[in-house]
Design a protein around this motif. Structure first.
Motif, short mmCIF file in Angstrom:
data_model
loop_
_atom_site.label_atom_id
_atom_site.label_comp_id
_atom_site.label_asym_id
_atom_site.label_seq_id
_atom_site.Cartn_x
_atom_site.Cartn_y
_atom_site.Cartn_z
N ARG A 729 -8.09 27.28 9.39
CA ARG A 729 -7.84 26.13 10.26
C ARG A 729 -6.93 26.53 11.42
N GLU A 733 -7.80 26.40 15.39
CA GLU A 733 -7.03 25.55 16.29
C GLU A 733 -6.33 26.37 17.38
N VAL A 769 -6.86 17.82 15.47
CA VAL A 769 -5.83 18.80 15.83
C VAL A 769 -4.52 18.08 16.13
N TYR A 771 -1.53 18.30 18.07
CA TYR A 771 -1.03 19.06 19.20
C TYR A 771 0.49 19.13 19.24
#
Length: 882
Positions: A729, A733, A769, A771
């Motif tokens: 992951r 990302e 996601v 951020y």
């Protein structure tokens, strides 16, 4: 210690190579470890390093260094081949310069000169290989005419002779009239040559008229035994059973019928000259035709030619053409291109010639050697060569193993005065056999026996190489042969797949009952950028040592390997070495950056995400590198390593973690966690780079930044990193974050905004996601002053997509609506085309039935992502209109 601003190969290469030698890192003795063994394809003792050697030996060194770093007992056996024809030619030329003719010397005198030449000039190439970094066990260096290896050759000859595998007889061979010796097929270079096609008229016997034959070799008409026509050729039905006269000598020969003749070439009539063409010889055997050899060993015409006796074959060709024309027997002459064989060593045109030679039967030995490859006991890399190998082995011919030379292993056959012969290792042993063939009162003495003048083909020694270098013939159960044999990988050229590789497999089966190696990596030919094979004669081949001097050994090694997939030719350009040198400097500069940091214990680490990401990325690359090495895709392994170092480590990771520059400060302060992690990463990078670039990695390995190293704690014997965990992951990302940063930089470039000017960034997150986790990285790499999250589009902002997430950079000036619409439509067109392609796969029944579930899942995700992006772009376009 301080290091120079740029990498200086000259200051490191000899230093570390000598150090490795002194510490015995190349040396191998049997122990409890798993062995990994390579035997070098022995270059000719006359040879000097060329680009093909560079590629071949770089690959071998990479394999051997990786095995050593995996904890295996790596053994790379070097050596040279005595190269009968090439070396004898060199010695003859040397003697000629001294005013000495070989004919005036005894065999012993000539061999004394040859050995002197070998000691003085032979093996230069092995010294040159050291400049490349070749980590051979030099203490094991062998030469195919070492006493033990020569004994093995003679013993092998006797063994096969007693088995009925070796015999003496008259057969058609490739004859080199300049070297005055038979040569192997491998030593014949085929070239397309501009020739003349002569149409010659043969007068019919007992009837009016003539028969016209087209040939490129009018000088051999005196050796003709028949004219052959295809029985189905309606033009010549009236000639069945007829005879014709050979022009100029008026000898009568028959017209024979055979479907071998091609009706649409020339006139459809073939002159059959059994003594001077292999196919004609076989045709002659089939039809019981006489064999008339009109050529001497030096290519001049002999008495059987009746005319032009003593003339060279090519001079005779011109004169014959004139005589034929004067006699009215030459119909016409046409220009013609055809393939002609030339001797690799003397460049003389090969003459097919019937000659008394020694032969080795190959059919029975070929069968198990073919089975080993077809069953996968030996893998050919790439596999495309299996069919070539099969074809050769299923159509194998007996091997002409004798050569009319003095340099080499002399054939152990001894002739009695009555012409009989015996095969034995020594004169005394031969005499014991010889007296059994004569009457008790014959008076035969040992000194009456004369040894065969010929030597054995060089390949007859090199086919034993993987066994003989470990003294497997001298002592079949010695510790070395039992430990190192079978060897692991052989790296060689496709053109000797049959002449050397196949024969080594035969010898392995015959004398050890097993394969000599497990994998055969076949390199391509090194060509220039125009596609021409590199050669001295064309002047398109750089001197490898000059390249090393200019770009460093590491730069040349990776430059050559950059685009050299197994079995495919390498289009080499010097810019490849420049690329390799630039890569070395990139590594050096990255290390200099790291050297400019200093730990400040009071600082708190803020780079945990970056550290965790690179750790995962490194482990991901390790898996890819290991996989490509396992498939012998070495160029791909190099490029995976290159991208990991140049892109992921230098361009991204170091930029993520490096401290903000403080002017006037000698060392930039960094937290302990980041510093130690980065030093650890760099150490692991040196390990995976070492096999490709041994010198720069060893130089940096010993810097004080890594702590004190003992004399034996060297990169060359460091253990390769093992695969660790990957956060998939996080990897996915961070790729999105990298794309985000790239898009921010693109906006700066498009709007001519200085990289130093901080920008605001708004994020409309449509994915999962988080951020906030990556905000510090985004802010640092994108020079972002503030990140805001929004659920609405930001009006008057430069926008872009990363995945399905939307990003906006508010700008002071009004947005150029037309330019933005163009950009969005371009992106939309691309996505619509991409979606059509994905839908095409998903609607294909065959694909859906055969694809793995995870592959289908990937395609479904691509479809969903594309549809989401299309919807977002359409919405943005709508907003622009409004």
């Amino acid at each position: 210690m301080s290091i120079s601003k740029t990498y200086q190969p000259k200051q490191t290469e000899d230093k570390w190579y000598n150090y490795w030698l002194q510490q015995g890192f190349f040396r191998s003795v049997p122990d409890e470890r798993e062995p990994y063994t390579i035997v070098i394809p022995p270059p000719n003792v006359t040879g000097v390093l060329h680009m093909g050697h560079m590629l071949n030996n770089t690959i071998q060194d990479i394999l051997i260094r990786r095995a050593r770093m995996k904890g295996k007992n790596a053994c790379w056996v070097p050596g040279t081949d005595h190269a009968s024809i090439a070396t004898e030619a060199k010695v003859v030329a040397m003697l000629k310069e001294q005013g000495i003719n070989k004919k005036d010397l005894t065999r012993e005198e000539f061999l004394s000169h040859a050995w002197d030449w070998k000691e003085k000039y032979g093996g230069i190439i092995l010294e040159q290989l050291k400049k490349l970094g070749a980590s051979c066990d030099w203490e094991r260096t062998r030469f195919t005419m070492d006493a033990d290896l020569s004994d093995a050759v003679i013993d092998t000859f006797i063994h096969l002779y007693k088995k009925g595998q070796i015999y003496r007889g008259v057969r058609m061979v490739n004859w080199d009239p300049q070297g005055k010796t038979a040569v192997s097929d491998e030593e014949v270079i085929r070239k397309e040559v501009n020739q003349k096609l002569y149409y010659i008229k043969y007068k019919l016997a007992g009837a009016d008229g003539h028969l016209t034959v087209a040939t490129t070799r009018p000088e051999t008409i005196m050796a003709d035994a028949a004219i052959c026509i295809n029985p189905n050729d309606e033009r010549y039905m009236h000639l069945h059973g007829k005879k014709v006269f050979i022009p100029l000598i008026n000898r009568e020969i028959p017209v024979i019928l055979d479907e071998y003749v091609t009706m649409d070439f020339g006139t459809g009539c073939l002159k059959v000259t059994p003594a001077h063409d292999l196919n004609d010889y076989e045709l002659g055997q089939k039809h019981n035709l006489p064999t008339i050899d009109i050529l001497n060993d030096d290519g001049t015409l002999n008495a059987k030619a009746q005319i032009l006796v003593g003339e060279d074959r090519f001079a005779a060709r011109k004169k014959i053409a004139v005589l034929l024309e004067e006699a009215g027997a030459l119909d016409k002459v046409e220009d013609y291109k055809s393939q002609v064989g030339f001797s690799e060593r003397t460049n003389a045109a090969i003459e097919p010639k019937l000659s008394m030679q020694w032969f080795c039967k190959m059919d029975e030995m070929a069968k198990p050697a073919l089975d080993y490859v077809l069953k996968g006991d030996i893998k050919l890399i790439p596999e495309k060569f299996i069919n070539t190998y099969r074809h050769w082995m299923e159509n194998v011919r007996d091997w002409c193993i004798s050569r009319q030379l003095w340099w080499g292993q002399q054939i152990p056959a001894w002739y009695l005065p009555n012409g009989q012969y015996v095969v034995a290792k020594t004169r005394d042993e031969a005499f014991e056999e010889a007296i059994k063939l004569v009457t008790p009162d014959s008076g035969l003495k040992a000194q009456d026996l004369l040894q065969d003048e010929d030597v054995l083909d060089t390949w007859f020694s090199s086919w034993l190489w993987p066994i003989s270098v470990f003294d497997g013939f001298k002592d079949p159960n010695n510790a070395g042969i039992n430990y190192y044999y079978p060897t692991n990988d052989l790296v060689t050229a496709p053109e000797i797949l049959f002449f050397w590789v196949a024969r080594m497999i035969m010898a392995g089966h015959e004398f050890r009952g097993e394969v000599p190696f497990k994998n055969v990596y076949l390199t391509g030919i090194v060509r220039d950028k125009l596609g021409r094979k590199m050669s001295k004669s064309l002047g398109n081949s750089p001197d490898p040592l000059d390249l090393i001097e200019k770009y460093g050994a590491d730069g040349v090694r990776v430059g050559m390997l950059k685009s050299s997939p197994a079995g495919n030719d390498l289009m080499f350009d010097e810019s490849d070495c420049q690329w390799g040198s630039a890569f070395a400097n990139k590594i050096w500069n990255a290390f200099n950056l790291l050297k400019g940091w200093e730990v400040n214990e009071s600082l708190t680490g803020t780079n945990a995400v970056a550290i965790q990401w690179f750790k995962s990325r490194f482990n991901q690359a390790l898996v890819q590198i290991e996989d490509t090495f396992g498939q012998f895709r070495l160029s791909e392994a190099l490029m995976t390593t290159y991208k990991l170092v140049w892109d992921d480590f230098c361009a991204w990771y170091l930029e993520m973690v490096k401290p903000v520059y403080q002017p006037g400060v000698e060392k930039q302060a960094i937290d302990k966690e980041t510093y130690e992690a980065t030093v650890g990463f760099f150490e692991d990078i040196l390990k995976i780079l070492h096999a490709f670039m041994p010198f720069i990695t060893e130089e940096l390995w010993h810097d004080e930044i890594f702590g004190d190293r003992s004399t034996m704690d060297c990169c060359i014997v460091a253990q390769l990193p093992v695969n660790g965990e990957m956060d998939t992951r996080l990897l996915t990302e961070i790729e999105a974050i990298k794309q985000l940063v790239t898009e921010v930089r693109n906006v700066r470039n498009a709007k001519q905004i200085s990289p130093k000017e901080k920008l605001p960034l708004s994020i409309k997150a449509n994915s999962t996601v988080d951020y906030n986790v990556y905000a510090p990285i985004i802010a640092k790499l994108g020079n972002i002053e503030a990140i805001e999250f929004t659920v609405e589009k930001v009006a008057g902002a430069a926008g872009f997509l990363v995945g399905t997430d939307e990003f906006f950079i508010p700008l002071q000036e009004d947005i150029d609506v037309d330019a933005e619409r163009t950009r969005l439509n371009t992106e939309l067109d691309y996505l619509l085309g991409f979606l059509r392609s994905v839908n095409g796969k998903l609607q294909n029944e065959r694909f859906m039935q055969n694809a793995k579930p995870e592959i289908i899942e990937v395609e479904l995700k691509k479809k969903a992502d594309a549809e989401t992006k299309i919807a977002i772009i359409n919405e943005n376009l709508k907003n622009l209109v409004e």
